[in-house]
Design an enzyme around this catalytic site. Structure first.
Site, PDB file in Angstrom:
ATOM      1  NE  ARG A  64      36.840  42.740  31.319  1.00 15.86           N
ATOM      2  CZ  ARG A  64      35.828  42.522  32.154  1.00 15.86           C
ATOM      3  NH1 ARG A  64      36.370  42.635  33.386  1.00 15.86           N
ATOM      4  NH2 ARG A  64      34.475  42.692  31.844  1.00 15.86           N
ATOM      5  NE  ARG A 123      45.067  44.992  34.871  1.00 11.68           N
ATOM      6  CZ  ARG A 123      45.448  45.724  33.986  1.00 11.68           C
ATOM      7  NH1 ARG A 123      44.473  45.988  33.129  1.00 11.68           N
ATOM      8  NH2 ARG A 123      46.701  46.128  33.804  1.00 11.68           N
ATOM      9  CB  ILE A 124      36.670  44.548  36.314  1.00 11.84           C
ATOM     10  CG1 ILE A 124      36.718  45.812  37.550  1.00 11.84           C
ATOM     11  CG2 ILE A 124      35.489  43.850  36.359  1.00 11.84           C
ATOM     12  CD1 ILE A 124      35.914  46.959  36.938  1.00 11.84           C
ATOM     13  CG  LEU A 125      38.965  38.961  38.114  1.00  6.37           C
ATOM     14  CD1 LEU A 125      39.399  38.546  39.315  1.00  6.37           C
ATOM     15  CD2 LEU A 125      40.243  38.402  36.948  1.00  6.37           C
ATOM     16  CG  ASN A 154      38.552  42.021  46.265  1.00  6.11           C
ATOM     17  OD1 ASN A 154      39.577  42.220  46.322  1.00  6.11           O
ATOM     18  ND2 ASN A 154      37.588  43.135  46.442  1.00  6.11           N
ATOM     19  CB  THR A 155      41.047  42.162  51.273  1.00 10.71           C
ATOM     20  OG1 THR A 155      40.988  43.369  52.218  1.00 10.71           O
ATOM     21  CG2 THR A 155      42.251  42.098  50.274  1.00 10.71           C
ATOM     22  CG  HIS A 156      36.744  47.466  48.493  1.00  8.77           C
ATOM     23  ND1 HIS A 156      37.218  47.846  47.336  1.00  8.77           N
ATOM     24  CD2 HIS A 156      36.116  48.499  49.035  1.00  8.77           C
ATOM     25  CE1 HIS A 156      36.910  48.972  46.946  1.00  8.77           C
ATOM     26  NE2 HIS A 156      36.282  49.365  48.177  1.00  8.77           N
ATOM     27  CG  ASP A 199      28.551  39.763  43.272  1.00 13.03           C
ATOM     28  OD1 ASP A 199      29.727  40.697  42.794  1.00 13.03           O
ATOM     29  OD2 ASP A 199      27.610  40.382  43.859  1.00 13.03           O
ATOM     30  N   GLY A 246      29.590  41.566  40.177  1.00  9.15           N
ATOM     31  CA  GLY A 246      29.579  43.080  40.228  1.00  9.15           C
ATOM     32  C   GLY A 246      31.151  43.492  40.706  1.00  9.15           C
TER      33      GLY A 246
END
Ligand code: GRF
Length: 191
Positions: free
Chosen positions: A64, A90-92, A106-108, A140, A142
């Site tokens: 990753r 995807r988690i960065l 990010n938009t969630h 951030d 997390g």
């Protein structure tokens, strides 16, 4: 003029809303490139607006971290002021986040801190909440834990399924994302 790279993974309706907003000079921001982790349908919106695209698929790398390094290099090539994750699934890794922070948002599709993660709409339905919504936040290290910039509520209907509720959230989300990016460009929101 604020320059933006948008990352997507799917249909890109939030991206499309941003691209349309950039047609108004008063918006104060331009999209200089759109990236994805897969050959996503939404990339077609960028192509229609003549915006360059790039795809960096994790499967092509051993780790990753290596994938994220190449993704970051693609972004940096366009030297943006802001990177917007608009349905990027995807988690960065921390190095990527640190390299762009705080200019990475990010938009969630939930009222964070409720329902973080990839199934926010399903989780809200399962929890039988009467109100959910959308959160735009600084990324951030997390998962969906960074400082909130903007939120909007959406009421859950008794007969809602995941698709219908998500579509209603997304129509609120697109407006909130456009107004938030406009405010960042105007410096009325500082990251
Ligand atoms: C949005 O609701 C986003 O918050 C979520 O996935 C959806 C993407 O929609 N993570 P689209 O690709 O912009 O249409």
């Amino acid at each position: 003029m604020l320059s933006i790279v948008v990352l997507i993974s799917g249909s890109g309706s939030n991206l499309k809303a941003l691209l349309e907003a950039t047609e108004n000079p008063l918006f104060g921001a331009k999209i200089v490139a759109v990236g994805s982790d897969n050959p996503a349908d939404g990339l077609a919106h960028a192509e229609r607006f003549g915006v360059p695209t790039f795809v960096v698929t994790p499967g092509a790398f051993n780790s990753r971290d290596e994938w994220a390094e190449v993704l970051l290099a693609n972004i940096k090539h366009f030297n943006p002021d802001l990177v917007v994750l608009a349905g990027f699934m995807r988690i960065l890794p921390p190095n990527f986040v640190r390299a762009l922070s705080p200019n990475l948002i990010n938009t969630h599709p939930s009222l964070l801190p409720a329902f973080p993660g990839a199934h926010a709409v399903r989780d809200a339905l399962e929890a039988r909440v009467s109100t959910t919504g959308v959160t735009i936040h600084v990324v951030d290290e997390g998962v969906d834990t960074g400082p909130h910039i903007a939120q909007a509520e959406v009421q859950v209907q008794t007969d809602d399924n995941e698709h219908d509720l998500h579509e209603r959230i997304k129509s609120v989300e697109r407006e909130l994302l456009v107004s938030t990016v406009k405010a960042i460009a105007a410096k009325t929101i500082t990251l």
